[in-house]
Design a protein around this motif. Structure first.
Motif, mmCIF file in Angstrom:
data_model
loop_
_atom_site.group_PDB
_atom_site.id
_atom_site.type_symbol
_atom_site.label_atom_id
_atom_site.label_comp_id
_atom_site.label_asym_id
_atom_site.label_seq_id
_atom_site.Cartn_x
_atom_site.Cartn_y
_atom_site.Cartn_z
ATOM 1 N N LEU A 292 32.141 48.194 43.131
ATOM 2 C CA LEU A 292 31.690 46.819 43.306
ATOM 3 C C LEU A 292 32.072 46.306 44.702
ATOM 4 O O LEU A 292 32.839 46.948 45.419
ATOM 5 C CB LEU A 292 32.312 45.923 42.237
ATOM 6 C CG LEU A 292 31.978 46.294 40.791
ATOM 7 C CD1 LEU A 292 32.868 45.541 39.822
ATOM 8 C CD2 LEU A 292 30.509 46.037 40.489
ATOM 9 N N GLU A 293 31.569 45.123 45.061
ATOM 10 C CA GLU A 293 31.877 44.549 46.357
ATOM 11 C C GLU A 293 33.369 44.260 46.485
ATOM 12 O O GLU A 293 34.060 44.007 45.506
ATOM 13 C CB GLU A 293 31.088 43.246 46.566
ATOM 14 C CG GLU A 293 29.585 43.433 46.701
ATOM 15 C CD GLU A 293 28.880 43.483 45.358
ATOM 16 O OE1 GLU A 293 29.589 43.466 44.337
ATOM 17 O OE2 GLU A 293 27.646 43.536 45.343
ATOM 18 N N VAL A 294 33.857 44.252 47.727
ATOM 19 C CA VAL A 294 35.283 44.055 47.988
ATOM 20 C C VAL A 294 35.777 42.730 47.432
ATOM 21 O O VAL A 294 36.880 42.642 46.872
ATOM 22 C CB VAL A 294 35.549 44.138 49.508
ATOM 23 C CG1 VAL A 294 37.010 43.783 49.806
ATOM 24 C CG2 VAL A 294 35.227 45.525 50.039
ATOM 25 N N ASN A 295 35.000 41.666 47.560
ATOM 26 C CA ASN A 295 35.400 40.336 47.092
ATOM 27 C C ASN A 295 34.686 39.952 45.798
ATOM 28 O O ASN A 295 34.308 38.797 45.595
ATOM 29 C CB ASN A 295 35.128 39.291 48.181
ATOM 30 C CG ASN A 295 35.961 39.534 49.421
ATOM 31 O OD1 ASN A 295 37.156 39.796 49.340
ATOM 32 N ND2 ASN A 295 35.326 39.447 50.585
ATOM 33 N N TYR A 296 34.556 40.905 44.905
ATOM 34 C CA TYR A 296 33.804 40.679 43.670
ATOM 35 C C TYR A 296 34.569 39.746 42.724
ATOM 36 O O TYR A 296 35.778 39.897 42.507
ATOM 37 C CB TYR A 296 33.535 42.007 42.962
ATOM 38 C CG TYR A 296 32.487 41.906 41.885
ATOM 39 C CD1 TYR A 296 31.154 42.113 42.184
ATOM 40 C CD2 TYR A 296 32.829 41.595 40.574
ATOM 41 C CE1 TYR A 296 30.169 42.018 41.208
ATOM 42 C CE2 TYR A 296 31.867 41.495 39.588
ATOM 43 C CZ TYR A 296 30.535 41.707 39.903
ATOM 44 O OH TYR A 296 29.579 41.602 38.927
ATOM 45 N N GLU B 265 29.655 51.272 36.272
ATOM 46 C CA GLU B 265 30.687 50.918 37.250
ATOM 47 C C GLU B 265 32.039 51.550 36.889
ATOM 48 O O GLU B 265 32.800 51.957 37.778
ATOM 49 C CB GLU B 265 30.829 49.401 37.358
ATOM 50 C CG GLU B 265 29.561 48.656 37.721
ATOM 51 C CD GLU B 265 28.952 49.094 39.051
ATOM 52 O OE1 GLU B 265 29.656 49.741 39.842
ATOM 53 O OE2 GLU B 265 27.760 48.812 39.278
ATOM 54 N N SER C 139 38.205 41.455 41.989
ATOM 55 C CA SER C 139 38.631 42.572 42.825
ATOM 56 C C SER C 139 39.954 42.306 43.546
ATOM 57 O O SER C 139 40.404 43.140 44.331
ATOM 58 C CB SER C 139 37.549 42.918 43.848
ATOM 59 O OG SER C 139 37.315 41.815 44.711
#
Length: 311
Positions: free
Chosen positions: A135-139, A149, A201
């Motif tokens: 997932l995105e770093v700042n999820y 995932e 995250s």
């Protein structure tokens, strides 16, 4: 923002060197609306004494005869006063904003099955590591395809990074009693059939693989329960997303067993694959004749891709 009352359940068995650290990591949280339930699962060392030295009215201590971590967690969850129950192993610790982040997630969406923060690991050599995340770093939000995932990430969910929805946990039937490995993953997989996981995250818990009496150092002679349950016992009736996750995981686990020369466990995987995944069975039988050094090279490449050493 709603201030949800949270319960923290800590199963305890022979953790005299680490249990104080785990408890104190909860007591110093920036978010203070909680209770701690410690289930002493028949410890034979000084774990109980270490707990009794900590005086805080929010701590409830329950002592039982040794019944296994699944039974201890189930009992603690049953006694919890909150609908939202965070789990913490006696080896591990929360960072100070863990409960605040859990409360934030619940306030955004109170109907998820799991709430989880990213975690990092201290290995047996004292190296700090962080698993990859797809997932995105700042999820911050719902994980739309949990099974995909989870299969692609190594820092998404673990038993010291989650808060469970107690009502949905009871519908799943709790942790399967008597099982020593994979019983927690079995629950995560089933909970996501009922409602999604909410994930942050932010790295907010620390897993101590170097701690005493850890399961991964004690249990090395069996296939994890969730893999055996879905790929052997309930293959035809299980959700296909779970089958896909378990298949990928079991291939990796079987190669790891071969690399570690744990032939007993490797043969268990072979027998499990033989009926439902015959081509994989043939491939693994062929792989058995590969030099261990070659398997080691492949494993090291995978580890470098999926785990980052931080210090």
């Amino acid at each position: 923002m709603t201030k949800n009352f949270l319960s923290i359940v800590i199963p305890l068995y022979n953790k005299q060197n680490s249990i104080r650290r785990a408890i104190e990591s909860v007591l110093v949280q920036s978010y203070q609306n909680f209770e701690i339930i410690i289930v002493n699962d028949g410890s034979t060392d000084d774990s109980l004494l270490e707990v009794e030295r900590i005086k805080d009215p929010r701590i409830t201590l329950i002592s039982i005869n040794n019944s296994g971590v699944a039974f201890a967690r189930n009992l603690g969850i049953d006694k919890a006063r909150s609908k939202y129950v965070c789990l913490l192993d006696g080896d591990d610790e929360y960072y100070t904003e863990f409960l605040a982040e859990i409360n934030k997630m619940i306030s955004v969406n109170s109907n998820c099955s799991l709430y989880s923060c990213r975690y990092e690991v201290v290995d047996s050599k004292g190296h700090l590591k962080i698993g990859n995340l797809s997932l995105e770093v700042n999820y911050f939000g719902i994980v739309s395809d949990f099974y995909k995932e989870y299969s692609r990430s190594r820092s998404l969910v673990c038993s010291s990074s989650v808060c469970i929805n107690k009502d949905l946990f009871n519908k799943v039937g709790g942790f399967p009693v008597g099982k020593k490995t994979g019983e927690d993953i079995y629950v995560w997989l089933n909970l996501n059939l009922l409602a999604p996981t909410f994930f942050s995250s932010k790295i907010l818990s620390l897993i101590h693989q170097d701690a005493e009496n850890r399961t991964n150092t004690r249990v090395q002679r069996e296939v994890p329960y969730h893999l055996y349950y879905y790929l052997f016992l309930n293959f035809d009736s299980a959700d296909k997303r779970i089958i896909s996750y378990c298949y990928k995981s079991s291939v990796i686990q079987s190669v790891d067993a071969l690399f570690n020369r744990n032939i007993h466990v490797f043969n268990l995987y072979l027998n499990m694959f033989k009926e439902k995944f015959y081509s994989t069975y043939i491939f693994l039988k062929f792989l058995r004749f590969f030099p261990v050094r070659l398997i080691s090279i492949v494993k090291n490449i995978r580890d470098k891709i999926t785990v980052k050493v931080k210090g």
